[in-house]
Structure formats: C-alpha cells, structure tokens
Design an enzyme around this catalytic site. Sequence first.
Site, PDB file in Angstrom:
ATOM      1  N   LYS A  89      43.062  58.378  86.305  1.00 24.92           N
ATOM      2  CA  LYS A  89      42.886  59.036  87.888  1.00 24.92           C
ATOM      3  C   LYS A  89      41.516  58.755  88.480  1.00 24.92           C
ATOM      4  CE  LYS A  89      40.485  63.274  87.841  1.00 24.92           C
ATOM      5  NZ  LYS A  89      38.755  63.466  88.831  1.00 24.92           N
ATOM      6  N   GLU A  97      32.258  59.696  85.898  1.00 27.32           N
ATOM      7  CA  GLU A  97      33.039  59.735  85.287  1.00 27.32           C
ATOM      8  C   GLU A  97      33.847  58.157  84.514  1.00 27.32           C
ATOM      9  OE1 GLU A  97      33.195  60.297  82.038  1.00 27.32           O
ATOM     10  OE2 GLU A  97      32.736  62.865  81.979  1.00 27.32           O
ATOM     11  N   TYR A 128      23.201  71.737  91.938  1.00 26.32           N
ATOM     12  CA  TYR A 128      24.952  71.018  91.700  1.00 26.32           C
ATOM     13  C   TYR A 128      26.162  71.989  92.180  1.00 26.32           C
ATOM     14  CZ  TYR A 128      22.294  68.493  88.086  1.00 26.32           C
ATOM     15  OH  TYR A 128      21.514  67.463  86.868  1.00 26.32           O
ATOM     16  N   LYS A 172      23.943  62.093  89.579  1.00 28.74           N
ATOM     17  CA  LYS A 172      24.949  62.775  88.836  1.00 28.74           C
ATOM     18  C   LYS A 172      25.869  61.705  88.423  1.00 28.74           C
ATOM     19  CE  LYS A 172      25.290  65.947  93.131  1.00 28.74           C
ATOM     20  NZ  LYS A 172      26.536  66.624  94.291  1.00 28.74           N
ATOM     21  N   SER A 193      35.291  64.369  96.451  1.00 25.44           N
ATOM     22  CA  SER A 193      35.036  63.561  94.873  1.00 25.44           C
ATOM     23  C   SER A 193      33.639  62.253  94.840  1.00 25.44           C
ATOM     24  CB  SER A 193      36.252  62.446  95.420  1.00 25.44           C
ATOM     25  OG  SER A 193      36.355  61.480  93.951  1.00 25.44           O
ATOM     26  N   ARG A 194      33.671  62.743  93.763  1.00 25.87           N
ATOM     27  CA  ARG A 194      32.275  62.167  92.810  1.00 25.87           C
ATOM     28  C   ARG A 194      32.777  60.659  93.035  1.00 25.87           C
ATOM     29  NH1 ARG A 194      28.742  64.977  88.420  1.00 25.87           N
ATOM     30  NH2 ARG A 194      28.832  66.301  89.927  1.00 25.87           N
ATOM     31  N   ALA A 244      34.873  71.520  92.100  1.00 20.16           N
ATOM     32  CA  ALA A 244      34.067  72.542  92.212  1.00 20.16           C
ATOM     33  C   ALA A 244      33.192  73.918  92.585  1.00 20.16           C
ATOM     34  CB  ALA A 244      32.471  72.045  91.239  1.00 20.16           C
ATOM     35  N   TRP A 272      30.511  71.512  87.918  1.00 12.79           N
ATOM     36  CA  TRP A 272      31.896  72.151  87.072  1.00 12.79           C
ATOM     37  C   TRP A 272      31.572  73.609  86.518  1.00 12.79           C
ATOM     38  CZ3 TRP A 272      36.190  73.693  88.312  1.00 12.79           C
ATOM     39  CH2 TRP A 272      37.496  73.003  87.270  1.00 12.79           C
ATOM     40  N   GLY A 273      30.675  73.412  85.741  1.00  8.49           N
ATOM     41  CA  GLY A 273      30.743  74.855  84.353  1.00  8.49           C
ATOM     42  C   GLY A 273      30.040  75.687  85.112  1.00  8.49           C
TER      43      GLY A 273
END
Length: 328
Positions: free
Chosen positions: A189, A275, A55, A272, A252-253, A138, A18-19
């Site tokens: 979510k 969250e 990544y 990874k 989607s992780r 990402a 994402w970064g």
Amino acid sequence: MGLSVPGQGVPVLGAGGWGSALAVAVTRAGRPATLWARRPDFAARLSEVRENREYLPGVPLPPGVVVTSELGGAVEGADFALVVVPSVGVPELLAGLPRGLGVVLCAKGLAPDGGRLSDLARGLGFGRVAVLSGPNHAEEIGRGLPAASVVASTDPGLAEAVQSALLSPALRVYTSRDEVGVELGGVLKNVIALAAGMGDGLGLGDNAKAALLTRGLLEMRRYLVSQGAHEDTVYGLSGLGDLIATATSRHSRNRAAGEAIARGQDPGQGGKVVEGLRTAGLLEAWATAHGHDLPIVRAVAQVASGEWTPAEGISSLMERDAKPELEG
C-alpha cells in the site's frame, strides 16, 4: 511496580513517531511501556521533556512510559517486544535481541533481499514472530482518536498477547493467522500511496485517485495471493483499510513524498524514512523476475529511480492496451 527500571514494561524498540505512539497506546491499555531509543542523547531528551517533539509533537509521554537507550535492559524479562524501526534497520536490531523473545514487526517494508521481514526474523532464530498493521497514523493513535489494528501470527498465543497489550477503548485490535497477507498488505500500500501522492502533486483530481486506488487494490490482490495470502485479508484492515488511510491522509508520509516528487521537491523532508520508495524497486524486480503484471508498482519504481518523470509514469498507466475490467 517501579517504573524507573527499564525492562518491566512492554518494550517498544524505536522512538520515532510510530514507536512513541505505540508506547502511549500501551499505557492507555493499562500496561507500562519501555521506549527504547538508539541514541542516548535522544533518549535523555525524551525522558526529560516527556514529548517526542521531533517525530510526534503535541503528544505527551505518560508517566507509564520509561525511556532508555539500553537495549538489553529494555527487553529484560519481557515476553515480546514491538520492533518499530524502519525496515532497513530491522536486521541489525534483531541481531542484538535474545532469540527467545517474541518479536512483533511493525515496519511496513521488505528485507534487504526483497523477502519478508518475518522470514528474516525466523532465519535469525526467532521462533515467535508477529506483524502489526492497519490504518494507523501515529499522530492520531498518539492522541487517542478511535482506530483499529490487526496483529497476525502463526503463533495464536503471541497474537493474543499483543492484542491484550494494546487493546483499549481508543484502539480496537484484531488477531489474524494470515501473517503473509497482513505483512505484505502494509508493504504494497505504500507504493500505491506514492502514486496517489504524485497524482495530487500533478493536480489530477478525485476521479484519477479513485481509479488509481481501485486498480492499486487489484495489484495488491495479485501480489498477496501469489505469495500465499488469504484473499479476504486484501479487503481487511491491513489491505484496503491501510490503503485508504495511506493514500488519502495529510498524515501519510508516503502520499506526501509522492506529492513532493511531482512538485520537484525533496520526498524525504525532515530526514523521515519513506518506506515505499525503497519497496517499489524491490517489488518491481520481483514482478519482472516472476512474470507478474504490476503496472502501478512499475511506474512508481521507474519514477523513484529517476528513469521517468511523474507525468511519464501516469502516461504509462493511461496508455496501456484496452482490456476488460474483470480478470477471467
């Protein structure tokens, strides 16, 4: 402007997928970016090969992205920084930043005590805080596929500055003053997406997923409104939009982790961060303490802790007492 000098571009703190994608998005919006990686060896490799093969493979880093492992240099002279590390790493990173810097929180998780990361940042002395969220994978942002995000802050000037730094023909960025709703929609979510992935792993079908997402959206509304969010935010980019993307996409992780759990596989394949696995337990503890009914959150938390199997989690939802669909 000499791009070889860190600190002259928009700082993107965190060189995961994402970064890296956000750094590319900044350059697509016409600004240079400084991508900070915690490990010097990783920063050197990114700078040399100009691609985050670990990544975000297949997305080249444009010349406008400078990579560094020097945190002080990355943020020197900057108005704000995009903080793009997992939620568990946010406190340590914030502790090393100057307090006059605007911080834009891009992680979709909770603080160690179960509170909001934005509150944690303010508690550390940061006066200018924003959150960035939306249905943004990402892999697609990095490739320049059309997408939309929302940046929320009680400081409209900071939100508009972030909007300007990311807005491009490939990424439409909206602003919002509902910081609570935008931040917590991104948190909840992930848990619903884990449940959707478990359904995929168990082969439950499209009817089950549609029902799960609909009832999951209701849980999102209950939780967000109880925290002071505006109800309309639940149905915006950071609520319904992000839920759809996270619960249905192959990128989607969290959805993939849920599917892996249902199949008896490691949910954190490749190291990874997922969250939603951590967030589920924190949200369940909050719901229990405050007497709120979040049955999907509870089921995911029980499965994540090993107390229930995924099949038992589904049964807990299907065997609840009969009730009207609409509250009140």
